[in-house]
Design an enzyme around this catalytic site. Structure first.
Site, mmCIF file in Angstrom:
data_model
loop_
_atom_site.group_PDB
_atom_site.id
_atom_site.type_symbol
_atom_site.label_atom_id
_atom_site.label_comp_id
_atom_site.label_asym_id
_atom_site.label_seq_id
_atom_site.Cartn_x
_atom_site.Cartn_y
_atom_site.Cartn_z
ATOM 1 N N HIS A 37 -8.238 -0.846 13.018
ATOM 2 C CA HIS A 37 -10.001 -0.541 13.005
ATOM 3 C C HIS A 37 -10.122 -2.104 13.789
ATOM 4 O O HIS A 37 -11.501 -2.753 13.876
ATOM 5 C CB HIS A 37 -10.929 -0.386 11.438
ATOM 6 C CG HIS A 37 -10.324 -1.742 10.103
ATOM 7 N ND1 HIS A 37 -11.182 -2.325 9.956
ATOM 8 C CD2 HIS A 37 -9.436 -1.988 10.287
ATOM 9 C CE1 HIS A 37 -11.120 -3.235 9.069
ATOM 10 N NE2 HIS A 37 -9.186 -3.138 8.956
ATOM 11 N N HIS A 75 -12.299 -7.673 0.462
ATOM 12 C CA HIS A 75 -12.945 -8.075 1.878
ATOM 13 C C HIS A 75 -14.195 -8.591 1.264
ATOM 14 O O HIS A 75 -15.083 -8.853 1.370
ATOM 15 C CB HIS A 75 -13.867 -7.249 3.003
ATOM 16 C CG HIS A 75 -12.727 -6.533 4.240
ATOM 17 N ND1 HIS A 75 -13.449 -5.521 4.526
ATOM 18 C CD2 HIS A 75 -11.894 -6.516 4.370
ATOM 19 C CE1 HIS A 75 -12.612 -5.051 5.954
ATOM 20 N NE2 HIS A 75 -11.750 -6.195 5.530
ATOM 21 N N TYR A 105 -13.231 5.669 1.978
ATOM 22 C CA TYR A 105 -11.991 4.324 2.931
ATOM 23 C C TYR A 105 -12.818 4.492 4.648
ATOM 24 O O TYR A 105 -12.710 3.873 5.949
ATOM 25 C CB TYR A 105 -10.768 4.627 2.635
ATOM 26 C CG TYR A 105 -9.430 3.602 3.489
ATOM 27 C CD1 TYR A 105 -8.672 2.258 2.915
ATOM 28 C CD2 TYR A 105 -9.917 3.554 4.932
ATOM 29 C CE1 TYR A 105 -8.290 1.386 3.679
ATOM 30 C CE2 TYR A 105 -8.459 2.696 5.000
ATOM 31 C CZ TYR A 105 -7.722 1.976 4.750
ATOM 32 O OH TYR A 105 -6.935 1.191 5.414
ATOM 33 N N GLU A 156 -5.208 -9.130 9.746
ATOM 34 C CA GLU A 156 -6.495 -9.383 8.442
ATOM 35 C C GLU A 156 -5.106 -9.627 7.680
ATOM 36 O O GLU A 156 -3.835 -9.345 7.233
ATOM 37 C CB GLU A 156 -6.751 -8.102 8.202
ATOM 38 C CG GLU A 156 -8.312 -8.342 9.127
ATOM 39 C CD GLU A 156 -9.421 -7.307 8.567
ATOM 40 O OE1 GLU A 156 -8.857 -5.894 8.517
ATOM 41 O OE2 GLU A 156 -10.358 -7.910 7.993
ATOM 42 N N ASP A 182 -3.478 -0.065 8.720
ATOM 43 C CA ASP A 182 -4.936 0.469 8.386
ATOM 44 C C ASP A 182 -5.033 1.895 7.935
ATOM 45 O O ASP A 182 -5.680 3.057 7.372
ATOM 46 C CB ASP A 182 -5.612 -0.082 8.670
ATOM 47 C CG ASP A 182 -6.273 -1.605 8.102
ATOM 48 O OD1 ASP A 182 -5.641 -1.852 6.750
ATOM 49 O OD2 ASP A 182 -6.620 -3.124 8.137
HETATM 50 FE FE1 FEO Z 1 -8.045 -4.508 8.114
HETATM 51 FE FE2 FEO Z 1 -6.029 -3.826 5.401
HETATM 52 O O1 FEO Z 1 -6.964 -5.056 7.163
#
Ligand code: FEO
Length: 398
Positions: free
Chosen positions: A146, A23, A193, A81, A165
Site C-alpha cells: 500500500h 500506526h 485490514y 515502514e 502488507d
Molecule cells: Fe505498511 Fe505493515 O506496514
C-alpha cells in the site's frame, strides 16, 4: 523462535500479542498482530523483511539462534515502514556491507527513515536474485499496495509469494497458517485490514491481481507480513476476496452512523432504522454512535454496506467533531459505490445536514436526497416522519 515454512524457508518474525493500536492511534488491533519476516537458506542466505523497531533486539537475538547472522548474503526489504524495516539498524551494524534489495522508492523510504547509506541494490519487476540450488527470488513491484515502495517477492521452486502488507491481517498468531486459526476472527480481521489500509488503492489491487494472474506463476503459499499466511485452497480464496473488495464492494447492508448531544439525533437514527426494516425485512442494518464505536470497526461496516446514513445535530453551525472526523476518514479510504444521505436535529438554524451532504458528495458518495432534519426533540409526528423516511430511503438505493 523460528518456524519451518517449507523446505529451506523459515519464519523468523515476531508475534505481538499485546498490540491494541497501530500506526500511532490510527488503527485498532483487537487481536494484536504479527510482524512476519522470513529466512531463505539455499546456497545463498536471504532475509526477507525484519520486524517493528521496538522488537529489534529480540529479533536479532532470535535470528542469532537460528543462523550466524554474518552468513546472510542479502536482505530484501519489500516495504520500509518501520513495522517491517525496524530492525535494519541493528542488523546492518552486524553486516554493514551486505546488499539490501528494494525498489528505487524503497531506497528513498529507507534513507528517509534511517538516514543511512547502506549497500542498496534497486530492483524492478522481472529482476531476479539467484539463491542457488536452481531457485530464484523474482521481484514484482507492487506500488500502492500500500505504499509507493512496496514490492512482492516470489521464490521459484517452492512457489511462494511473499506479499508484504497485502493479504495480511492484524491478528497475533504463532500458528502461522490461516487454516489453523479461528476462521471468524481471520476473515473479520482480513476485511478490516483491507477496508482500513488497502481500500484506497483498489485500482492498484485490481491491476496487480490481473498482472500476477497473467504471469502464470504457480502459487502454493502467500506469506504475508502481518497475521496468518495462506496455503493450499486458501491462496485462491484470499486472492478472490481481494479481487471482489477492490471493485466497489457491497453487501445487502445499511449503516446508520451518527453522534448526538441530548439524544434527539439518536432517536432519529433508531426510527429511521425501524423504517428501513419495515421496507426490507432482509437488509442488515447497523446503528453506530461514532463517539462510542471503534472508528475502524465503523469504517469496516461502511465498507460492507451499500448505503450509509450520516447523522449529526447542528452545533456551532457545523456537524459534531466525531462526524467530521468520520467524513475525513471516509475521504481517505475512498470507498466506491456507496449511497448516502444526512439527517439530524437542530434547535437554531440547522446548518449541519447541508454541510454533511455537500461533504459526502465531495468525497464521492452518491447523495440520494437532501436527507431529513428535525427542529428540537423528535415528537410523535417526527418519529413517524423518520420511519417514513427510512422506508422511502430503501426505495432510493435499489
Ligand atoms: Fe505498511 Fe505493515 O506496514
Amino acid at each position: 523462535m523460528a518456524r519451518l515454512i517449507k523446505n529451506n524457508v523459515q519464519w523468523v518474525g515476531k508475534v505481538d500479542w499485546e498490540l491494541r493500536m497501530f500506526h500511532g492511534n490510527e488503527l485498532s488491533t483487537h487481536y494484536g498482530s504479527n510482524y512476519n519476516a522470513y529466512l531463505v537458506q539455499e546456497q545463498k542466505t536471504v532475509l526477507i523483511d525484519t520486524v517493528w523497531k521496538p522488537f529489534a533486539a529480540e529479533f536479532i537475538r532470535e535470528l542469532s539462534n537460528t543462523i550466524d547472522i554474518k552468513k546472510i548474503d542479502a536482505v530484501v526489504i519489500q516495504h520500509a515502514e518501520i513495522d517491517h524495516s525496524g530492525a535494519l539498524e541493528e542488523l546492518m551494524a552486524i553486516i554493514p556491507n551486505v546488499p539490501i534489495y528494494c525498489t528505487p522508492n524503497g531506497v528513498k523510504s529507507i534513507k528517509g527513515h534511517f538516514h543511512k547509506d547502506w549497500n542498496f541494490k534497486t530492483v524492478r519487476t522481472g529482476d531476479v536474485l539467484d539463491v542457488g540450488n536452481g531457485k530464484q527470488l523474482k521481484f514484482i513491484e507492487a506500488a500502492m499496495l500500500h505504499w509507493p515502495d512496496t514490492m512482492f517477492t516470489y521464490l521459484t521452486g517452492d512457489n511462494i509469494l511473499f506479499s508484504n502488507d497485502a493479504f495480511g491481517q492484524h491478528m497475533a498468531t504463532d500458528l502461522v497458517w490461516a487454516d489453523c486459526v479461528d476462521p471468524c476472527i481471520l476473515w473479520e480481521e482480513d476485511m478490516k485490514y483491507y477496508a482500513n489500509i488497502i481500500a484506497p488503492w483498489g485500482k492498484s489491487v485490481d491491476a496487480k491481481i490481473k498482472e500476477i494472474t497473467a504471469m502464470n506463476l504457480p502459487i502454493d503459499m502467500i506469506l504475508t507480513s502481518h497475521g496468518a499466511c495462506w496455503r493450499g485452497a486458501d491462496v485462491l480464496k484470499a486472492i478472490t476476496k481481494y479481487a471482489a473488495w477492490a471493485n466497489a464492494y457491497k453487501e445487502n447492508r445499511i449503516a446508520i452512523v451518527y453522534d448526538t448531544i441530548w439524544g434527539g439525533t439518536r432517536i432519529m437514527a433508531d426510527e429511521i432504522a425501524k423504517g428501513i426494516r419495515l421496507a426490507d425485512p432482509l437488509v442488515v442494518v447497523n446503528v453506530m454512535n461514532l463517539s462510542l464505536s471503534d472508528k475502524n470497526d465503523v469504517a469496516t461496516e461502511v465498507f460492507r454496506c451499500k448505503a450509509v446514513l450520516v447523522g449529526s445535530p447542528s452545533h456551532n453551525k457545523c456537524a459534531l467533531s466525531s462526524v467530521g472526523a468520520f467524513l475525513e476518514e471516509m475521504r481517505g479510504l475512498a470507498f466506491k459505490g456507496k449511497k448516502t444521505a444526512a439527517f439530524g436535529c437542530y434547535g437554531w438554524s440547522g446548518e449541519a445536514q447541508k454541510r454533511l451532504n455537500n461533504t459526502l458528495a465531495e468525497i464521492g458518495f452518491e447523495v440520494v436526497d437532501e436527507g431529513i432534519t428535525n427542529l428540537w426533540e423528535p415528537d410523535d409526528a417526527a418519529i413517524a416522519k423518520c420511519q417514513a423516511y427510512g422506508q422511502a430511503f430503501v426505495g432510493k438505493i435499489k
